[in-house]
Write a protein that holds these residues in place. Structure first.
Motif, PDB file in Angstrom:
ATOM      1  N   SER A 130       8.038  12.757  37.033  1.00 62.71           N
ATOM      2  CA  SER A 130       9.329  12.413  37.634  1.00 62.71           C
ATOM      3  C   SER A 130       9.143  11.719  38.980  1.00 62.71           C
ATOM      4  N   MET A 140      13.945  11.617  34.500  1.00 59.75           N
ATOM      5  CA  MET A 140      14.637  12.716  35.162  1.00 59.75           C
ATOM      6  C   MET A 140      15.598  13.434  34.217  1.00 59.75           C
ATOM      7  N   ALA A 142      15.431  17.377  33.204  1.00 56.49           N
ATOM      8  CA  ALA A 142      16.590  18.269  33.254  1.00 56.49           C
ATOM      9  C   ALA A 142      16.813  18.955  31.908  1.00 56.49           C
ATOM     10  N   LEU A 144      11.441  20.826  38.497  1.00 56.46           N
ATOM     11  CA  LEU A 144      12.539  20.141  39.169  1.00 56.46           C
ATOM     12  C   LEU A 144      12.293  19.856  40.649  1.00 56.46           C
ATOM     13  N   VAL A 157      12.292  16.519  44.899  1.00 60.95           N
ATOM     14  CA  VAL A 157      13.196  16.678  46.040  1.00 60.95           C
ATOM     15  C   VAL A 157      12.580  16.163  47.339  1.00 60.95           C
ATOM     16  N   PHE A 207      19.214  17.423  42.284  1.00 64.94           N
ATOM     17  CA  PHE A 207      18.151  18.210  41.660  1.00 64.94           C
ATOM     18  C   PHE A 207      18.045  19.587  42.307  1.00 64.94           C
TER      19      PHE A 207
END
Length: 241
Positions: free
Chosen positions: A114, A131, A135, A160, A164, A182
């Protein structure tokens, strides 16, 4: 306060259930069976992204290495699932450790993919494809990993959260929005996983109690039948004489 007490009580009940060896074994067996769908979904999504996206143009060598690691982790988990009875009977703790390593490694690889997609494609088609796949894997993972005490949380964390800090570091408003999205999704998945975890162990304990009650009732019925047969025999003998 009432809600907090109910939550504490639920956690204590689940902790007591996990200490029962027969329930722990049944939960691990169920975990192995649930993993079949997860393993194949990892492979299918990887093949789709590898052949249908442009991600290999970003860093082909790194992508191939991550694909090799993902395949190795998937094959290892598939072996542990396929040979569950023999492996678990020999060393339950070793089976849990190996299964946890393979599961968390797979999630970490997808988290890295990702980041690679966002770095290469920004918010383009390729990064959105990756992404969305991450998810979807997170949503499916909290269901399949509901029997575990901590693995579901680590799985979602590795899957996940890697995106970030990278998205925040870019400084762009759109990437910061993705990071916040996210992060919110991560919190939601964690809450849902804990709820599924508690409900799973309650259902497992309830099913075990029903099976035990059924066995007791069947034993009582059998003893009753034997008693009636014995009394009938004892009554017939003197009457016949």
């Amino acid at each position: 306060m009432l809600k907090l007490k109910l939550t504490d009580s639920s956690e204590q009940d689940v902790a007591s259930y996990r200490r029962r060896p027969e329930l722990r074994t049944e939960a691990d067996r169920d975990l192995a069976h649930r993993s079949f769908a997860g393993i194949f979904s990892f492979f299918v999504l990887w093949l789709i992204i590898y052949y249908a996206s442009e991600l290999e143009q970003g860093n082909e060598i790194l992508l191939q290495f991550l694909g090799f690691m993902l395949g190795a982790a998937g094959v290892g988990r598939l072996y542990l699932v396929w040979k569950f009875d023999a492996q678990y009977a020999a060393a339950p703790r070793r089976w849990r450790v190996l299964f946890s390593i393979g599961t968390c490694l797979s999630a970490a690889i997808w988290g890295g993919v990702s980041v690679l997609a966002l770095n290469y494609n920004g918010l383009g088609t390729t990064s959105l494809m990756v992404m969305l796949s991450a998810a979807g894997l997170a949503a499916a993972g909290i269901v399949s990993l509901a029997p575990t005490a901590w693995m579901g949380g680590v799985f979602v964390l590795f899957l996940l959260l890697p995106i970030v800090p990278f998205a925040l570091a870019t400084g762009a408003a759109s990437e910061r929005g993705i990071a916040m999205l996210f992060l919110a999704f991560f919190v939601f998945m964690m809450l849902m996983w804990r709820r599924l975890h508690v409900e799973y162990w309650r259902a497992l304990a309830g099913r075990a109690e029903l099976v035990k009650a059924k066995e007791v009732a069947e034993a009582a019925t059998l003893a009753k039948g034997q008693f009636i047969a014995s009394v009938s025999h004892e009554l017939r003998t003197p009457l016949t004489s």
